[in-house]
Design a protein around this motif. Sequence first.
Motif, PDB file in Angstrom:
ATOM      1  N   UNK A 141      53.638 -27.021  10.362  1.00  0.00           N
ATOM      2  CA  UNK A 141      52.923 -26.740   9.118  1.00  0.00           C
ATOM      3  C   UNK A 141      52.106 -27.977   8.762  1.00  0.00           C
ATOM      4  N   UNK A 142      50.794 -27.825   8.668  1.00  0.00           N
ATOM      5  CA  UNK A 142      49.922 -28.931   8.281  1.00  0.00           C
ATOM      6  C   UNK A 142      49.902 -29.023   6.761  1.00  0.00           C
ATOM      7  N   UNK A 143      50.253 -30.200   6.241  1.00  0.00           N
ATOM      8  CA  UNK A 143      50.418 -30.406   4.794  1.00  0.00           C
ATOM      9  C   UNK A 143      49.262 -31.253   4.277  1.00  0.00           C
ATOM     10  N   UNK A 144      48.431 -30.666   3.423  1.00  0.00           N
ATOM     11  CA  UNK A 144      47.283 -31.375   2.852  1.00  0.00           C
ATOM     12  C   UNK A 144      47.628 -31.833   1.438  1.00  0.00           C
ATOM     13  N   UNK A 145      47.677 -33.155   1.173  1.00  0.00           N
ATOM     14  CA  UNK A 145      48.224 -33.659  -0.088  1.00  0.00           C
ATOM     15  C   UNK A 145      47.246 -33.781  -1.237  1.00  0.00           C
ATOM     16  N   UNK A 146      45.983 -33.413  -1.025  1.00  0.00           N
ATOM     17  CA  UNK A 146      45.020 -33.543  -2.124  1.00  0.00           C
ATOM     18  C   UNK A 146      44.329 -32.203  -2.354  1.00  0.00           C
ATOM     19  N   UNK A 147      43.175 -32.195  -2.991  1.00  0.00           N
ATOM     20  CA  UNK A 147      42.584 -30.937  -3.463  1.00  0.00           C
ATOM     21  C   UNK A 147      42.082 -30.056  -2.320  1.00  0.00           C
ATOM     22  N   UNK A 148      42.060 -28.742  -2.584  1.00  0.00           N
ATOM     23  CA  UNK A 148      41.485 -27.806  -1.621  1.00  0.00           C
ATOM     24  C   UNK A 148      39.994 -28.079  -1.429  1.00  0.00           C
ATOM     25  N   UNK A 149      39.322 -28.469  -2.510  1.00  0.00           N
ATOM     26  CA  UNK A 149      37.881 -28.721  -2.434  1.00  0.00           C
ATOM     27  C   UNK A 149      37.579 -29.833  -1.432  1.00  0.00           C
ATOM     28  N   UNK A 150      38.384 -30.897  -1.463  1.00  0.00           N
ATOM     29  CA  UNK A 150      38.200 -31.978  -0.503  1.00  0.00           C
ATOM     30  C   UNK A 150      38.435 -31.462   0.913  1.00  0.00           C
ATOM     31  N   UNK A 151      39.428 -30.607   1.071  1.00  0.00           N
ATOM     32  CA  UNK A 151      39.725 -30.058   2.395  1.00  0.00           C
ATOM     33  C   UNK A 151      38.528 -29.276   2.932  1.00  0.00           C
ATOM     34  N   UNK A 152      37.975 -28.400   2.116  1.00  0.00           N
ATOM     35  CA  UNK A 152      36.885 -27.562   2.612  1.00  0.00           C
ATOM     36  C   UNK A 152      35.612 -28.364   2.849  1.00  0.00           C
ATOM     37  N   UNK A 153      35.412 -29.456   2.099  1.00  0.00           N
ATOM     38  CA  UNK A 153      34.253 -30.314   2.340  1.00  0.00           C
ATOM     39  C   UNK A 153      34.337 -30.931   3.733  1.00  0.00           C
ATOM     40  N   UNK A 225      42.941 -22.734 -10.052  1.00  0.00           N
ATOM     41  CA  UNK A 225      42.002 -23.853 -10.187  1.00  0.00           C
ATOM     42  C   UNK A 225      40.911 -23.805  -9.116  1.00  0.00           C
ATOM     43  N   UNK A 226      41.279 -23.403  -7.930  1.00  0.00           N
ATOM     44  CA  UNK A 226      40.349 -23.465  -6.796  1.00  0.00           C
ATOM     45  C   UNK A 226      40.403 -22.165  -5.992  1.00  0.00           C
ATOM     46  N   UNK A 227      40.342 -21.045  -6.696  1.00  0.00           N
ATOM     47  CA  UNK A 227      40.521 -19.737  -6.057  1.00  0.00           C
ATOM     48  C   UNK A 227      39.446 -19.442  -5.019  1.00  0.00           C
ATOM     49  N   UNK A 228      38.202 -19.810  -5.302  1.00  0.00           N
ATOM     50  CA  UNK A 228      37.128 -19.531  -4.342  1.00  0.00           C
ATOM     51  C   UNK A 228      37.335 -20.305  -3.047  1.00  0.00           C
ATOM     52  N   UNK A 229      37.739 -21.567  -3.181  1.00  0.00           N
ATOM     53  CA  UNK A 229      37.986 -22.385  -1.995  1.00  0.00           C
ATOM     54  C   UNK A 229      39.165 -21.818  -1.202  1.00  0.00           C
ATOM     55  N   UNK A 230      40.239 -21.459  -1.916  1.00  0.00           N
ATOM     56  CA  UNK A 230      41.412 -20.923  -1.231  1.00  0.00           C
ATOM     57  C   UNK A 230      41.060 -19.661  -0.460  1.00  0.00           C
ATOM     58  N   UNK A 237      41.252 -19.253   8.639  1.00  0.00           N
ATOM     59  CA  UNK A 237      42.326 -19.512   9.597  1.00  0.00           C
ATOM     60  C   UNK A 237      43.092 -18.234   9.917  1.00  0.00           C
ATOM     61  N   UNK A 238      43.576 -18.160  11.153  1.00  0.00           N
ATOM     62  CA  UNK A 238      44.298 -16.968  11.613  1.00  0.00           C
ATOM     63  C   UNK A 238      45.774 -17.021  11.266  1.00  0.00           C
ATOM     64  N   UNK A 239      46.247 -18.168  10.744  1.00  0.00           N
ATOM     65  CA  UNK A 239      47.657 -18.324  10.394  1.00  0.00           C
ATOM     66  C   UNK A 239      47.808 -18.353   8.871  1.00  0.00           C
ATOM     67  N   UNK A 240      49.053 -18.280   8.358  1.00  0.00           N
ATOM     68  CA  UNK A 240      49.263 -18.269   6.907  1.00  0.00           C
ATOM     69  C   UNK A 240      48.796 -19.555   6.229  1.00  0.00           C
ATOM     70  N   UNK A 241      48.140 -19.401   5.089  1.00  0.00           N
ATOM     71  CA  UNK A 241      47.693 -20.518   4.259  1.00  0.00           C
ATOM     72  C   UNK A 241      48.343 -20.356   2.887  1.00  0.00           C
ATOM     73  N   UNK A 242      48.984 -21.428   2.398  1.00  0.00           N
ATOM     74  CA  UNK A 242      49.734 -21.343   1.158  1.00  0.00           C
ATOM     75  C   UNK A 242      49.194 -22.331   0.130  1.00  0.00           C
ATOM     76  N   UNK A 243      49.030 -21.863  -1.103  1.00  0.00           N
ATOM     77  CA  UNK A 243      48.716 -22.741  -2.234  1.00  0.00           C
ATOM     78  C   UNK A 243      50.025 -23.000  -2.967  1.00  0.00           C
TER      79      UNK A 243
END
Length: 279
Positions: A141-153, A225-230, A237-243
């Motif tokens: 499981x890849x764990x991203x510790x900051x905002x979704x917006x930063x991830x998508x950028x 907060x970041x529904x569009x990005x989520x 991604x083809x695998x599960x993504x969790x907020x």
Amino acid sequence: MAHPVSDMNSVNAEPTTQCHVVAMPSPGRGHINPMMNLCRILASKNSNILVTFVVTEEWLGFIGSDPKPDNIRFGTIPNVVPSELVRAADISSFAEAVMTKLEAPFEQLLDQLEPPVTVIMADTFLFWAVGVGNRRNIPVASFWPTSMSMFTIVQHVDLLVKNGHFPSDSAKSKEHVDYIPGISSTQLGNIPFNGRNQQLSKRMLEAFSWVNKAHYLILTSIYEFESKVFDVLKAKFSFPVYAMAQIVPNFEFGENTNHGDNNYLHCLDCQPRSSVLYI
């Protein structure tokens, strides 16, 4: 060499344990805190979840005495990266060490662990953990510790390059970026991933190239907060993504908080709609 699990005696690791999670954060406060808080929540929900939380010897000294559920134990690896106390003096060298020197001792520690590892939860920056898990047939499981917006950028940096916005040019800081999926129009100067530190940017992009080889993606943000990005990332991604929402400290552990005092909810409910800024 990797060191053995540091507090094995505090955990009842009998064969009845259904799930053994090995959590591997990047060695930094802003990475360790949210991952530990998530592990606390998971462990408190189900006593059959055993968590081995992997830290360097230095970080064990920082957080080893912090309260935690009995089914969380620490696993330690040597101090093969620069000290937390001096990392700011050369952040590029620190990041390089984190991404290149932790893999070998982490694998050595995995060889020592019992019961068998069910899943590895690793910081997205530690891309090598995906390779370790895949070689051993352990889901990651890849764990991203900051905002979704930063991830998508970062995920869509190719669009920044295509539009001449990466690496960024201070002369273009007021130009608007309106082409990143899920992100509202914003000035280029507001985008933190600017590519000016070439070495760090190269490593970060390398880490992101491994995300699609993981089995899950855990995002530490609130969907509302970041529904569009989520929604963009979930479709990508083809695998599960969790907020997982904001992974703040779990009040059950060491916090003297009156859970019956909900005056803050009443205060918030009395405010006009969309008038409160959450920071």
